[in-house]
Motif scaffolding. Structure first.
Motif, PDB file in Angstrom:
ATOM      1  N   LEU A 342       0.832  -1.208   0.000  1.00 39.77           N
ATOM      2  CA  LEU A 342       0.000   0.000   0.000  1.00 39.77           C
ATOM      3  C   LEU A 342       0.869   1.261   0.000  1.00 39.77           C
ATOM      4  O   LEU A 342       0.519   2.261  -0.643  1.00 39.77           O
ATOM      5  CB  LEU A 342      -0.936  -0.009   1.217  1.00 39.77           C
ATOM      6  N   ALA A 345       1.991   1.842  -3.442  1.00 38.86           N
ATOM      7  CA  ALA A 345       0.909   2.386  -4.284  1.00 38.86           C
ATOM      8  C   ALA A 345       0.744   3.879  -4.048  1.00 38.86           C
ATOM      9  O   ALA A 345       0.468   4.640  -4.978  1.00 38.86           O
ATOM     10  CB  ALA A 345      -0.394   1.649  -3.987  1.00 38.86           C
ATOM     11  N   VAL A 351      -6.493   0.343  -4.536  1.00 44.17           N
ATOM     12  CA  VAL A 351      -5.756  -0.920  -4.545  1.00 44.17           C
ATOM     13  C   VAL A 351      -6.710  -2.061  -4.222  1.00 44.17           C
ATOM     14  O   VAL A 351      -7.576  -1.934  -3.366  1.00 44.17           O
ATOM     15  CB  VAL A 351      -4.621  -0.895  -3.480  1.00 44.17           C
TER      16      VAL A 351
END
Ligand SMILES: [Zn+2]
Length: 492
Positions: A342, A345, A351
């Motif tokens: 995460l 990202a 996500v």
């Protein structure tokens, strides 16, 4: 006067697949040794902090070989145990007038059922005549070697534990009075064959409220120097798991024994009140959805990391998502790899990932089951905050790298170190105001009450998945002494 003051704490869940190497002890990476232990513990809300205060009041020379505290997990690795106990024994070997130990009292190692008793026996061999004060958690599983090889034992009298510091002071003061020739501590201990359910152990509730009140009154009236009733930690398949009591009296063994029996007999008589009654998860969630207002606490109590849970089971979270509950904060899913994914990202990214479920749980015959979740990365944090209290106020808590993943309905906190939600700052530090949430999913059993009970409109206990299950039939006990209630019915 030269005092050795040390901390070595672990509550071992023998069913937990979470490993316990040396690095798990300490806020960042392993225990603190020597002056660093002193710096961190002086003025802290730990029992070791209480010991230091008592010792500094008489200008004693203080030696702090180690401060080691780990979240509960599986058996402590043998070399971690050796490193910690060697450091304490080495300090004792250099000579001292008294020893103050901040222990949990449910430490199982890869080789030992009773880690604390083995440490105390070893210390006794090195220093046969030096008095030893021991502070224990209320979840101690007491063994004879712990009592036989110490001078004064005191346990916490609150659950959630908000008297940890005072417990150090209670045990420490008695030892100081002994050194000053004012008292002659004599201890009596005993147990009853019972494994109280953790969910029924809170000191807001009958019968532990009454038991702890009795213990406190024994001290306040002067009948006992220290009186402690241990509810024990049942997720340990070891001989002496379960409920016990220790009473320290001033030179009067018969009185110590009578007070001990008063506590034990009351607990035994009320043993049925320590039994947890189960409700299927679907019923619990439906009940929650029908409630008006909030926040409603959805307690995912089978997976509490502060009882050795992996903190990554997703049964309750999955149920919440499927039901479409809205305005939920979930604390937390332990998944360091997901956090890294995460973080890569980045904030604002949407996500889809397989969250949690990374641990298999062979002791209860279950494999980890990740949950497919889609959400937006709302916030990335280093995961550090200080507790606002009342549990361990000021304590620096480290969740490790942390991400808030927002599904639109549920804000899921994903963490990299095991932390139980017992302080509101675990959410406030991430920009989530728990008071404004309709639902709070908390992976906890009783400690959440310290921080969140004042704002909780209602509590729904949710039977999920995990190695601190409240369903004893999921746990295969083979070493605990039998018969033991409620695994066995005992009519007497
Ligand atoms: Zn405890």
């Amino acid at each position: 006067m030269r005092f050795v003051i040390a901390m070595m704490m672990h509550e071992t869940n023998t069913f937990s697949p979470v490993r316990t190497p040396l690095a798990r002890f300490g806020t960042h990476d392993g225990p603190l040794f020597g002056p660093a232990a002193y710096q961190a513990m002086r003025g802290s809300s730990s029992a070791m902090g209480g010991f230091i205060e008592v010792a500094e009041a008489i200008d004693a020379e203080i030696v702090t070989p180690i401060a080691a505290d780990s979240p509960p997990s599986g058996p402590v690795e043998d070399d971690a145990y050796r490193t910690m106990t060697d450091s304490i024994c080495e300090a004792v070997r250099k000579g001292c007038d008294a020893i103050f130990l901040d222990l949990h009292g449910a430490m199982v190692t890869q080789s030992l059922e009773d880690g604390e008793g083995a440490l105390l026996s070893r210390i006794r061999q090195i220093a046969p005549d030096v008095p030893i004060a021991v502070a224990l958690d209320m979840h101690a599983n007491l063994y004879p070697a712990m009592v036989d090889n110490s001078t004064v034992i005191a346990g916490y009298q609150t659950y959630p534990h908000i008297d940890i510091y005072d417990t150090g002071k209670r045990a420490g003061r008695v030892l100081m009075d002994m050194l000053a020739g004012k008292v002659k501590p004599t201890m009596a201990w005993g147990q009853r064959p019972m494994l109280p359910h953790v969910m029924r152990q809170g000191t807001d509730d009958f019968p532990n409220h009454e038991l702890q009140t009795m213990a406190r009154q024994m001290e306040e009236s002067g009948e006992a120097l220290c009186a402690s009733l241990f509810v024990g930690f049942p997720h340990a398949d070891i001989r002496d798991a379960g409920l016990s009591a220790v009473v320290v009296a001033d030179g009067d063994e018969a009185s110590a024994e009578a007070l001990r029996d008063k506590l034990l007999n009351f607990a035994w008589r009320e043993r049925e009140a320590f039994v947890y009654r189960l409700e299927p998860l679907a019923d619990s969630l439906e009940r929650a959805a029908r409630l008006e207002g909030g926040p409603v606490v959805l307690l995912d109590h089978y997976d509490n990391c502060a009882s050795g849970g992996t903190m990554d089971t997703t049964t309750v979270l999955g149920g919440i998502l499927r039901m479409g509950l809205e305005n939920v904060a979930a604390f937390a899913i332990f998944d360091p790899a997901a956090v890294q994914e995460l973080v890569r990202a980045g904030i604002g990214a949407e996500v889809t990932l397989a969250l949690g479920g990374k641990f298999d749980m062979p002791a209860i015959g279950l494999r980890g089951e990740p949950l497919k979740v889609t959400g937006q990365v709302k916030l990335i944090s280093n995961g550090l905050y200080r507790n606002r209290g009342p549990a361990s106020p000021g304590l620096l808590t480290d969740m490790g790298p942390t991400v808030v993943l927002d599904t639109g309905k549920v804000e899921i906190v994903v963490i990299s170190r095991h932390v139980e939600p017992m302080d509101m700052n675990c959410l406030l530090s991430l920009g989530i105001d728990p008071a404004q949430k309709r639902f709070l999913m908390l992976k906890s059993r009783v400690h959440w009450r310290a921080g969140f009970k004042p704002i909780a409109k209602a509590t729904i206990e949710c039977a999920g998945t995990g190695v601190c299950t409240s369903d004893y039939s999921q746990l295969k006990f083979s070493r605990v002494r039998r018969p033991i209630y409620p695994l066995d019915l005992i009519n007497e």
